[in-house]
Write an enzyme that holds these catalytic residues in place. Sequence first.
Site, PDB file in Angstrom:
ATOM      1  N   GLU A  52      29.779 -69.994 -40.096  1.00 29.25           N
ATOM      2  CA  GLU A  52      28.406 -69.668 -39.671  1.00 29.25           C
ATOM      3  C   GLU A  52      27.397 -70.458 -40.495  1.00 29.25           C
ATOM      4  O   GLU A  52      26.369 -70.889 -39.974  1.00 29.25           O
ATOM      5  CB  GLU A  52      28.181 -68.150 -39.796  1.00 29.25           C
ATOM      6  CG  GLU A  52      28.943 -67.403 -38.700  1.00 29.25           C
ATOM      7  CD  GLU A  52      29.406 -66.006 -39.078  1.00 29.25           C
ATOM      8  OE1 GLU A  52      28.911 -65.436 -40.065  1.00 29.25           O
ATOM      9  OE2 GLU A  52      30.283 -65.478 -38.362  1.00 29.25           O
TER      10      GLU A  52
ATOM     11  N   LYS B 122      28.552 -60.079 -43.950  1.00 25.01           N
ATOM     12  CA  LYS B 122      27.569 -60.937 -43.272  1.00 25.01           C
ATOM     13  C   LYS B 122      26.177 -60.313 -43.419  1.00 25.01           C
ATOM     14  O   LYS B 122      25.913 -59.659 -44.428  1.00 25.01           O
ATOM     15  CB  LYS B 122      27.982 -61.155 -41.807  1.00 25.01           C
ATOM     16  CG  LYS B 122      29.434 -61.675 -41.714  1.00 25.01           C
ATOM     17  CD  LYS B 122      29.826 -62.188 -40.372  1.00 25.01           C
ATOM     18  CE  LYS B 122      31.274 -62.676 -40.436  1.00 25.01           C
ATOM     19  NZ  LYS B 122      31.739 -63.230 -39.162  1.00 25.01           N
TER      20      LYS B 122
ATOM     21  N   HIS C 259      31.511 -70.919 -45.052  1.00 25.09           N
ATOM     22  CA  HIS C 259      31.781 -70.125 -43.852  1.00 25.09           C
ATOM     23  C   HIS C 259      31.289 -70.893 -42.627  1.00 25.09           C
ATOM     24  O   HIS C 259      30.257 -71.562 -42.679  1.00 25.09           O
ATOM     25  CB  HIS C 259      31.092 -68.754 -43.949  1.00 25.09           C
ATOM     26  CG  HIS C 259      31.585 -67.805 -42.920  1.00 25.09           C
ATOM     27  ND1 HIS C 259      31.153 -67.860 -41.606  1.00 25.09           N
ATOM     28  CD2 HIS C 259      32.505 -66.816 -42.983  1.00 25.09           C
ATOM     29  CE1 HIS C 259      31.796 -66.924 -40.918  1.00 25.09           C
ATOM     30  NE2 HIS C 259      32.617 -66.279 -41.728  1.00 25.09           N
TER      31      HIS C 259
ATOM     32  N   GLU D  42      39.800 -69.651 -41.151  1.00 22.25           N
ATOM     33  CA  GLU D  42      39.140 -68.849 -40.126  1.00 22.25           C
ATOM     34  C   GLU D  42      38.902 -69.712 -38.885  1.00 22.25           C
ATOM     35  O   GLU D  42      37.905 -70.446 -38.820  1.00 22.25           O
ATOM     36  CB  GLU D  42      37.790 -68.329 -40.641  1.00 22.25           C
ATOM     37  CG  GLU D  42      37.890 -67.461 -41.862  1.00 22.25           C
ATOM     38  CD  GLU D  42      36.686 -66.533 -42.007  1.00 22.25           C
ATOM     39  OE1 GLU D  42      36.898 -65.323 -42.052  1.00 22.25           O
ATOM     40  OE2 GLU D  42      35.546 -67.021 -42.049  1.00 22.25           O
TER      41      GLU D  42
ATOM     42  N   ASN E 268      33.698 -59.432 -45.581  1.00 18.20           N
ATOM     43  CA  ASN E 268      32.478 -60.241 -45.493  1.00 18.20           C
ATOM     44  C   ASN E 268      31.506 -59.454 -44.618  1.00 18.20           C
ATOM     45  O   ASN E 268      31.660 -59.419 -43.403  1.00 18.20           O
ATOM     46  CB  ASN E 268      32.801 -61.608 -44.869  1.00 18.20           C
ATOM     47  CG  ASN E 268      31.550 -62.449 -44.655  1.00 18.20           C
ATOM     48  OD1 ASN E 268      30.451 -62.080 -45.074  1.00 18.20           O
ATOM     49  ND2 ASN E 268      31.712 -63.586 -43.984  1.00 18.20           N
TER      50      ASN E 268
ATOM     51  N   GLY F 298      34.709 -62.858 -34.663  1.00 15.93           N
ATOM     52  CA  GLY F 298      33.825 -61.953 -33.933  1.00 15.93           C
ATOM     53  C   GLY F 298      34.086 -61.918 -32.440  1.00 15.93           C
ATOM     54  O   GLY F 298      33.281 -61.390 -31.679  1.00 15.93           O
TER      55      GLY F 298
ATOM     56  N   SER G  91      38.720 -61.786 -36.415  1.00 12.60           N
ATOM     57  CA  SER G  91      39.132 -60.595 -35.656  1.00 12.60           C
ATOM     58  C   SER G  91      40.377 -59.923 -36.233  1.00 12.60           C
ATOM     59  O   SER G  91      41.204 -59.395 -35.499  1.00 12.60           O
ATOM     60  CB  SER G  91      39.333 -60.939 -34.175  1.00 12.60           C
ATOM     61  OG  SER G  91      38.118 -61.413 -33.618  1.00 12.60           O
TER      62      SER G  91
HETATM   63  P1  13P Z   1      35.407 -60.955 -37.820  1.00 12.81           P
HETATM   64  O1  13P Z   1      36.454 -60.226 -38.613  1.00 12.81           O
HETATM   65  O2  13P Z   1      34.243 -60.082 -37.459  1.00 12.81           O
HETATM   66  O3  13P Z   1      35.974 -61.710 -36.683  1.00 12.81           O
HETATM   67  O4  13P Z   1      34.776 -62.043 -38.824  1.00 12.81           O
HETATM   68  C1  13P Z   1      35.626 -62.859 -39.539  1.00 12.81           C
HETATM   69  C2  13P Z   1      34.813 -63.604 -40.529  1.00 12.81           C
HETATM   70  O5  13P Z   1      34.035 -64.460 -40.178  1.00 12.81           O
HETATM   71  C3  13P Z   1      34.970 -63.249 -41.949  1.00 12.81           C
HETATM   72  O6  13P Z   1      34.363 -64.169 -42.758  1.00 12.81           O
END
Ligand code: 13P
Length: 251
Positions: free
Chosen positions: A98, A11, A96, A168, A9, A174, A214
């Site tokens: 976010e 982002k 997601h 997640e 992803n 992150g 992560s």
């Molecule tokens: P990270 O791997 O950067 O923690 O992000 C995970 C994520 O949100 C994937 O959709």
Amino acid sequence: MRKKIVAGNWKMNKNLQEGLSLATELNEALKGKTVNCDVVIGTPFIHLASVAKAIDTTKIGVSAQNCADKASGAYTGEVSAEMVASTGATYVILGHSERRAYYHETPEILKEKVLLALANNLTPIFCIGEVLAEREAEKHFEVVKSQIQDSLFGLSEEDFGKIVLAYEPVWAIGTGKTATADQAQEMHAFIRKILADKYGQAVADNTSILYGGSCNASNAKELFANPDVDGGLIGGASLGVDKFMPIIEAF
Ligand code: 13P
């Protein structure tokens, strides 16, 4: 048997040229190689068509990171599931954390997005996961159960069979703070149990449940070794082939 999947992803990272370089570099790295999982990259909308054209989409699936909750019409700035599918993308990440947190996506909105994705033959990678306060209050199982129930349990058994789930935990995204392999397995087994209760054991056994948060080259092997962890949804570590390939090869 359910699929093993490692999905990136990206982002809101990489401009078009950078995105194309990353995708073609990954394509080269996978050429002539046999890997033990499906590989997917989730790019920004504007990259989808060019990326799908530049790579071997039989080896790397292309995914959007969102789609509209309406089929078409006067919704300025939105991108429909049909448009996503017309680029050559075959997956869409939905729900997601976010998007839930920053763009106020509710379970009802997500329900519509899932239906439109399925109607356009896109495979939804549907994200679920609790925030830190919910885990600390020991509400994580309840939260994840509601997220699945509220957006997905209206689906027929046939349609549910087309969904990929991604657990997640928001506190792990992150932050460099990964769920332990035991925490991931515990939640994934719980999710599979909910699916079995609703749709039967066969559907539950066929649903791929990815872990995200992560996940990187050093912890992927341990996470993926769990019987109910069918792969990963990778943020930061999907932004470079040197970091993403070892995760793919963790299977
Ligand atoms: P990270 O791997 O950067 O923690 O992000 C995970 C994520 O949100 C994937 O959709």
